[in-house]
Write an enzyme that holds these catalytic residues in place. Sequence first.
Site, mmCIF file in Angstrom:
data_model
loop_
_atom_site.group_PDB
_atom_site.id
_atom_site.type_symbol
_atom_site.label_atom_id
_atom_site.label_comp_id
_atom_site.label_asym_id
_atom_site.label_seq_id
_atom_site.Cartn_x
_atom_site.Cartn_y
_atom_site.Cartn_z
ATOM 1 N N SER A 10 0.835 -1.194 0.000
ATOM 2 C CA SER A 10 0.000 0.000 0.000
ATOM 3 C C SER A 10 0.876 1.253 0.000
ATOM 4 O O SER A 10 1.637 1.470 -0.948
ATOM 5 C CB SER A 10 -0.969 -0.057 1.195
ATOM 6 O OG SER A 10 -2.033 0.852 1.045
ATOM 7 N N ASP B 279 -9.109 -5.314 -4.460
ATOM 8 C CA ASP B 279 -8.712 -3.915 -4.420
ATOM 9 C C ASP B 279 -9.715 -3.116 -5.251
ATOM 10 O O ASP B 279 -10.376 -3.664 -6.149
ATOM 11 C CB ASP B 279 -7.304 -3.728 -4.993
ATOM 12 C CG ASP B 279 -6.213 -3.786 -3.927
ATOM 13 O OD1 ASP B 279 -6.415 -3.179 -2.856
ATOM 14 O OD2 ASP B 279 -5.173 -4.421 -4.164
ATOM 15 N N HIS C 160 -7.353 -6.019 -0.007
ATOM 16 C CA HIS C 160 -6.217 -5.118 0.200
ATOM 17 C C HIS C 160 -5.412 -5.475 1.441
ATOM 18 O O HIS C 160 -4.241 -5.097 1.540
ATOM 19 C CB HIS C 160 -6.744 -3.677 0.328
ATOM 20 C CG HIS C 160 -5.680 -2.635 0.380
ATOM 21 N ND1 HIS C 160 -5.061 -2.151 -0.755
ATOM 22 C CD2 HIS C 160 -5.106 -1.973 1.425
ATOM 23 C CE1 HIS C 160 -4.164 -1.241 -0.409
ATOM 24 N NE2 HIS C 160 -4.164 -1.113 0.901
#
Length: 284
Positions: free
Chosen positions: A144, A227, A259
């Site tokens: 991320s 995602d 995610h």
Amino acid sequence: QALEDQYSPSRWSSRLDRDTIIQAHIATMAAATQRARASVQTALHVPYGDGDREKLDVYFPPDPSETFPVLVYIHGGYWQCLSKEESGFAAPPLVSQGVGVVAVGYDIAPKGHMDAMVLQVRRSIAFLVERYSRIRGVYLCGHSAGAHLAAMVLSTDWTEYGVVPDIKGAVLVSGVYDLEPLLHTYVNDELNMSREVAQRNSPMQCIAPAASVAVTCEVLVAVAQQDSPEFRRQSQEYGQALRAAGWCVSMLDLAGVDHFDIIERLSEESYILTQVEEELHPPF
């Protein structure tokens, strides 16, 4: 509102609701890191600078007297939460294969601003290779916001650091590579980025031609099936841009994960990303 939704990863998981998934993610990573610290030889809180968070945790392979490759893990948390205290979770399966693992701490917002975070992570890599002479090959892994920071490491001009790390590979997981869309979302409330700051710290804007990089570096850009479309678009476009600049790039679209568990599962020996990372390191 649509942009807010696109850049809110907790809204896209099918496992847990958005109010609990982030806390569950932090708890999972912290517990796995505690298990790793209990089972692996470590050097914790090694300072690479003077700041409170400018510290590394090093997880050594069984025989650290030998040379060993090292995987540097850069945590996510939208540049405003998490720390190295939840970042050792991937160490056990890699250490068992003779790979050292390093978790990097850096100043998160609001204390940390984007320019400073990028500089800190770059300095941590330079410090690492100077401090530990037995390292033979550095591999980056970021998730991320950490994937963004790892990508910025790939664009570093190392001449000002007095050392050229032998960065052989990077695994970039569910990252953000163009920061400008974030200027218009809640994410920027704490970061307080201007357009200029966002542009100069966007990996998409500063891809070095592969020919100018001292060593051949393999890059894996991974994204989760769950995602958001924007996260998936950013991964696709960044991977394509690297490839166009001559980099060796693989793309991995992982089914059945979101995610958060796309990175949590690195603690599992059988997980595909764990196996990919083990394969990145050539045998002794």
